[in-house]
Design a protein around this motif. Structure first.
Motif, PDB file in Angstrom:
ATOM      1  N   GLN A 519       0.826  -1.215   0.000  1.00 14.33           N
ATOM      2  CA  GLN A 519       0.000   0.000   0.000  1.00 14.33           C
ATOM      3  C   GLN A 519       0.863   1.268   0.000  1.00 14.33           C
ATOM      4  O   GLN A 519       0.441   2.309  -0.471  1.00 14.33           O
ATOM      5  N   LEU A 520       2.079   1.157   0.564  1.00 13.51           N
ATOM      6  CA  LEU A 520       2.860   2.377   0.776  1.00 13.51           C
ATOM      7  C   LEU A 520       3.908   2.669  -0.284  1.00 13.51           C
ATOM      8  O   LEU A 520       4.349   3.798  -0.433  1.00 13.51           O
ATOM      9  N   ILE A 521       4.364   1.625  -0.999  1.00 16.00           N
ATOM     10  CA  ILE A 521       5.431   1.865  -1.977  1.00 16.00           C
ATOM     11  C   ILE A 521       4.808   2.408  -3.268  1.00 16.00           C
ATOM     12  O   ILE A 521       3.874   1.814  -3.804  1.00 16.00           O
ATOM     13  N   PRO A 522       5.279   3.554  -3.753  1.00 14.87           N
ATOM     14  CA  PRO A 522       4.680   4.144  -4.952  1.00 14.87           C
ATOM     15  C   PRO A 522       4.911   3.257  -6.181  1.00 14.87           C
ATOM     16  O   PRO A 522       5.933   2.577  -6.287  1.00 14.87           O
ATOM     17  N   ARG A 523       3.956   3.268  -7.109  1.00 10.74           N
ATOM     18  CA  ARG A 523       4.082   2.416  -8.308  1.00 10.74           C
ATOM     19  C   ARG A 523       5.171   2.955  -9.222  1.00 10.74           C
ATOM     20  O   ARG A 523       5.385   4.155  -9.325  1.00 10.74           O
ATOM     21  N   GLN A 524       5.859   2.020  -9.875  1.00 13.86           N
ATOM     22  CA  GLN A 524       6.932   2.389 -10.801  1.00 13.86           C
ATOM     23  C   GLN A 524       6.512   1.994 -12.216  1.00 13.86           C
ATOM     24  O   GLN A 524       5.392   1.541 -12.436  1.00 13.86           O
ATOM     25  N   GLN A 525       7.459   2.090 -13.168  1.00 17.74           N
ATOM     26  CA  GLN A 525       7.177   1.687 -14.547  1.00 17.74           C
ATOM     27  C   GLN A 525       7.250   0.165 -14.704  1.00 17.74           C
ATOM     28  O   GLN A 525       7.047  -0.363 -15.780  1.00 17.74           O
ATOM     29  N   PHE A 526       7.627  -0.540 -13.622  1.00 17.36           N
ATOM     30  CA  PHE A 526       7.770  -1.995 -13.716  1.00 17.36           C
ATOM     31  C   PHE A 526       7.159  -2.638 -12.480  1.00 17.36           C
ATOM     32  O   PHE A 526       6.951  -1.978 -11.459  1.00 17.36           O
ATOM     33  N   ASP A 527       6.837  -3.918 -12.557  1.00 14.44           N
ATOM     34  CA  ASP A 527       6.279  -4.638 -11.400  1.00 14.44           C
ATOM     35  C   ASP A 527       7.323  -4.721 -10.295  1.00 14.44           C
ATOM     36  O   ASP A 527       8.491  -5.029 -10.561  1.00 14.44           O
ATOM     37  N   ILE A 528       6.891  -4.477  -9.049  1.00  9.79           N
ATOM     38  CA  ILE A 528       7.831  -4.632  -7.917  1.00  9.79           C
ATOM     39  C   ILE A 528       7.330  -5.786  -7.048  1.00  9.79           C
ATOM     40  O   ILE A 528       6.280  -5.663  -6.407  1.00  9.79           O
ATOM     41  N   PRO A 529       8.059  -6.917  -7.032  1.00 10.36           N
ATOM     42  CA  PRO A 529       7.663  -7.969  -6.095  1.00 10.36           C
ATOM     43  C   PRO A 529       8.151  -7.625  -4.681  1.00 10.36           C
ATOM     44  O   PRO A 529       9.288  -7.201  -4.509  1.00 10.36           O
ATOM     45  N   ILE A 530       7.257  -7.778  -3.684  1.00 11.09           N
ATOM     46  CA  ILE A 530       7.638  -7.582  -2.278  1.00 11.09           C
ATOM     47  C   ILE A 530       7.536  -8.960  -1.644  1.00 11.09           C
ATOM     48  O   ILE A 530       6.457  -9.573  -1.658  1.00 11.09           O
ATOM     49  N   GLN A 531       8.654  -9.466  -1.118  1.00 10.50           N
ATOM     50  CA  GLN A 531       8.643 -10.824  -0.586  1.00 10.50           C
ATOM     51  C   GLN A 531       9.163 -10.850   0.854  1.00 10.50           C
ATOM     52  O   GLN A 531      10.040 -10.054   1.212  1.00 10.50           O
ATOM     53  N   ALA A 532       8.604 -11.757   1.653  1.00  6.12           N
ATOM     54  CA  ALA A 532       9.156 -12.022   2.984  1.00  6.12           C
ATOM     55  C   ALA A 532       9.770 -13.411   2.918  1.00  6.12           C
ATOM     56  O   ALA A 532       9.150 -14.339   2.376  1.00  6.12           O
ATOM     57  N   ALA A 533      10.998 -13.553   3.437  1.00  9.40           N
ATOM     58  CA  ALA A 533      11.681 -14.840   3.312  1.00  9.40           C
ATOM     59  C   ALA A 533      12.342 -15.233   4.618  1.00  9.40           C
ATOM     60  O   ALA A 533      12.803 -14.378   5.374  1.00  9.40           O
ATOM     61  N   ILE A 534      12.352 -16.568   4.887  1.00  7.60           N
ATOM     62  CA  ILE A 534      13.167 -17.107   5.982  1.00  7.60           C
ATOM     63  C   ILE A 534      14.280 -17.876   5.286  1.00  7.60           C
ATOM     64  O   ILE A 534      14.021 -18.904   4.654  1.00  7.60           O
ATOM     65  N   GLY A 535      15.501 -17.364   5.347  1.00  4.55           N
ATOM     66  CA  GLY A 535      16.607 -17.979   4.602  1.00  4.55           C
ATOM     67  C   GLY A 535      16.309 -17.880   3.114  1.00  4.55           C
ATOM     68  O   GLY A 535      16.049 -16.812   2.586  1.00  4.55           O
TER      69      GLY A 535
END
Length: 598
Positions: A519-535
């Motif tokens: 919700q907070l990251i502004p949109r760019q000209q490309f898709d932005i994947p936001i991921q949470a990872a353990i290792g």
């Protein structure tokens, strides 16, 4: 010396300490009508806006009682649990304390913890029942509570109202009759305790002290024992509303000292001032070292401001000795400081003060606590983990221990169920439940400190409709099953958003962080994947969709392959852009991670 009385005012939040201090100043004529204002001792804008005391404030008053003149040194202290270090330092400079209890709210958690602080230092306690003029005041019931807590007689509790001025004369006479005069030897060499200091841009560091033995004169050659440096006392004096220079401050009295020190590092709160020619042998037992509860990184928005931020932090540390910081660097944010705070309110206040008093705009990372990690190689020696990035590789990790606290919550009996379920959700184990009265319950939990760092206090107030009071003390480290959750933006780890979480909560919190960031990251000209990872294992993902230009708009009619060609071309461009694209994280995103339940 027999006519000096040093005392402080201690109470829970909003029980009327600052208002009572105002009335005492009025009654002793320490302020003129022109200078009068509500919360007179709260000199910071921030204190006035929020209606809380952040700093303890010392002031001297003169009072005539039974034909004799007395000097009263009063220290008004904060009530919030995050500023309890201020209270402990004020108590060290006093012989007595006014314990104020609100007649409508009765005894709260912080009342009890401040009382224990005062009793450890053998202070004479004068119980005052404040706000007796309120329609909701339960005078008899609360008096009984105070008698049970202190073991005093009911007639020793002074009923008062700081708003109307009721009982002020009784309080002043009790201060003079019950609080002992300071003990000390005027003929010994100088021994004075520094209990506070403040930075003045024109005069350097102003040190507030209390003389235990000997006396301090203007122009005297003095020495600070912790740093071993010597100075000349350019000016000494007493603390009224304004500073009053004097030639000498004698045994038992409180005053300020200006030596022209410009370096904030050279003054340590809890240090001993002595005469450099004839020094005292024994240092005063200072206050215990402050134990920070919450750690967060503070970084300048512009890396070039790093040195300026260091100077601002040092000046702020003078005035707030419970702030602890060491330099650190982060891949995402550059150079900054790892700071220790006593709680979330403390962190908020420090950030606000840096912006107001020093014009420093800063970025604060996700707060966390310190853990101990043990590796398989040497499972006996702990590695201190302040930052999630310090955690050893999972394959080499033997176990992780986290700090636990003993939490004391006092609430109304109606809210016991909701408070318990909140604490159990935060991995707490109930150890005790005591009914103080039929209406009020004291609950004791053992809880991981990491769980109360974020939003525990706010949520506790919500589930109890504001009627729960909360206090905590550390009880040591316990083994726990913790994992490091990384947040990846566009495939790159953002180390400022990494967190150490309990395995049971990791999936939920990882998912919430991703949703919040989307919700907070502004949109760019490309898709932005936001991921949470353990290792290497991704546990949650959200995508910020690209802003797309309709490249096929000009292809009306004609063959489909023309459209496909244009779309393929656009796809390649987006892919290339994504490889070189840099995602800026707004400041709100760092703060929003703290408020995941909103």
């Amino acid at each position: 010396m027999k006519n000096i009385r040093n005392f402080c005012i201690i109470a829970h939040i909003d029980h009327g300490k600052s208002t009572l201090a105002d009335r005492l100043l009025d009654a002793t004529g320490a302020v003129t009508d022109r200078e009068k204002q509500a919360q007179l001792l709260d000199s910071m804008d921030l204190e006035r806006e929020r209606g809380i005391t952040i700093k303890s404030h010392a002031i001297q008053m003169d009072y005539e009682y039974k034909g004799e003149k007395y000097t009263l040194n009063l220290i008004d202290t904060p009530g919030h649990v995050d500023f309890s270090y201020e209270v402990s330092r004020s108590i060290a400079a006093c012989e007595g304390a006014l314990l104020i209890v609100d007649a409508a709210q009765s005894i709260q958690a912080q009342t009890i913890s401040n009382l224990y602080l005062a009793l450890e230092n053998d202070l004479e306690i004068i119980p005052v029942l404040n706000k007796v003029d309120l329609p909701s005041a339960n005078v008899e019931e609360v008096t009984d509570d105070i008698v049970d807590l202190l073991g005093c007689k009911p007639e020793e509790v002074i009923p008062a109202s700081a708003k109307t001025g009721l009982g002020i004369e009784e309080i002043l006479s009790a201060i003079i009759e019950r609080i002992p005069a300071p003990k000390g030897n005027p003929d010994e060499s100088l021994q004075a305790l520094i209990f506070d200091s403040v930075y003045n841009p024109f005069r350097g560091v102003e040190t507030y002290f209390r003389v235990l033995n000997g006396e301090i004169r203007k122009g005297q050659h003095i020495k600070f024992m912790a740093t071993g440096k010597s100075y000349f006392a350019d000016e000494v004096g007493t603390l009224r509303l304004k500073q009053f220079p004097r030639d000498v401050i004698k045994t038992g009295d409180v005053g300020y000292l200006i030596t022209g020190i410009k370096e904030a590092k050279e003054v340590k709160v809890g240090d001993t001032i002595t005469d450099s020619k004839n020094p005292t042998v024994n240092m005063i037992e200072g206050f215990e070292d402050v134990k920070p509860m919450v750690f967060a990184g503070i970084y300048p928005v512009d890396t070039e401001d790093y040195e300026e931020l260091r100077n601002s932090m040092e000046k702020l540390q003078l005035n707030d000795a419970s702030l602890v910081f060491i330099p650190e660097s982060s891949a995402a944010l550059g150079f900054g400081f790892r700071c220790g705070f006593l709680g979330m309110l403390h962190l908020e206040i420090i950030q606000e003060r840096l912006e107001r008093e020093f014009d420093m705009t800063v970025i604060t990372t996700v707060p966390n606590v310190s853990y101990y990690a043990y590796t398989n190689k040497n499972p006996e020696t702990p590695i201190l983990v302040n930052n999630p990035s310090d955690l050893p590789e999972p394959s080499t990790l033997n176990r992780v221990e986290e700090p636990y606290i003993k939490a004391t919550i006092i609430t109304k009996s109606d809210f016991v169920g909701s408070v318990m379920s909140l604490c159990i959700e935060k991995r707490g184990e109930i150890t005790n439940q005591t009914y103080l009265t039929t209406e009020r319950v004291e609950l004791t939990f053992d809880m991981p400190l990491a769980e109360i760092v974020f939003d525990f206090y706010d949520r506790l107030k919500t589930v109890s409709k504001g009627y729960a009071s909360f206090d905590y003390s550390p009880i040591g480290m316990r083994q726990s099953h913790l994992v490091k959750v990384d947040v990846l933006l566009n495939g790159n780890v953002v180390d400022a958003l990494s967190a150490l979480l309990h395995r049971d909560n990791a999936y939920d919190i990882g998912k919430k962080i991703c949703e919040k960031l989307r919700q907070l990251i502004p949109r760019q000209q490309f898709d932005i994947p936001i991921q949470a990872a353990i290792g290497a294992k991704i546990i949650a993902r959200e995508t910020v969709k690209a802003l797309r230009k309709d490249v096929t708009a000009k292809c009306y009619g004609g063959d489909i392959s023309r459209k496909r060609k244009l779309l393929e071309k656009q796809k390649k461009g987006k892919k290339r852009m994504r490889q070189v694209g840099n995602v800026e994280i707004p400041q709100e995103a760092f703060m929003a991670v703290l408020k995941l339940n909103d």
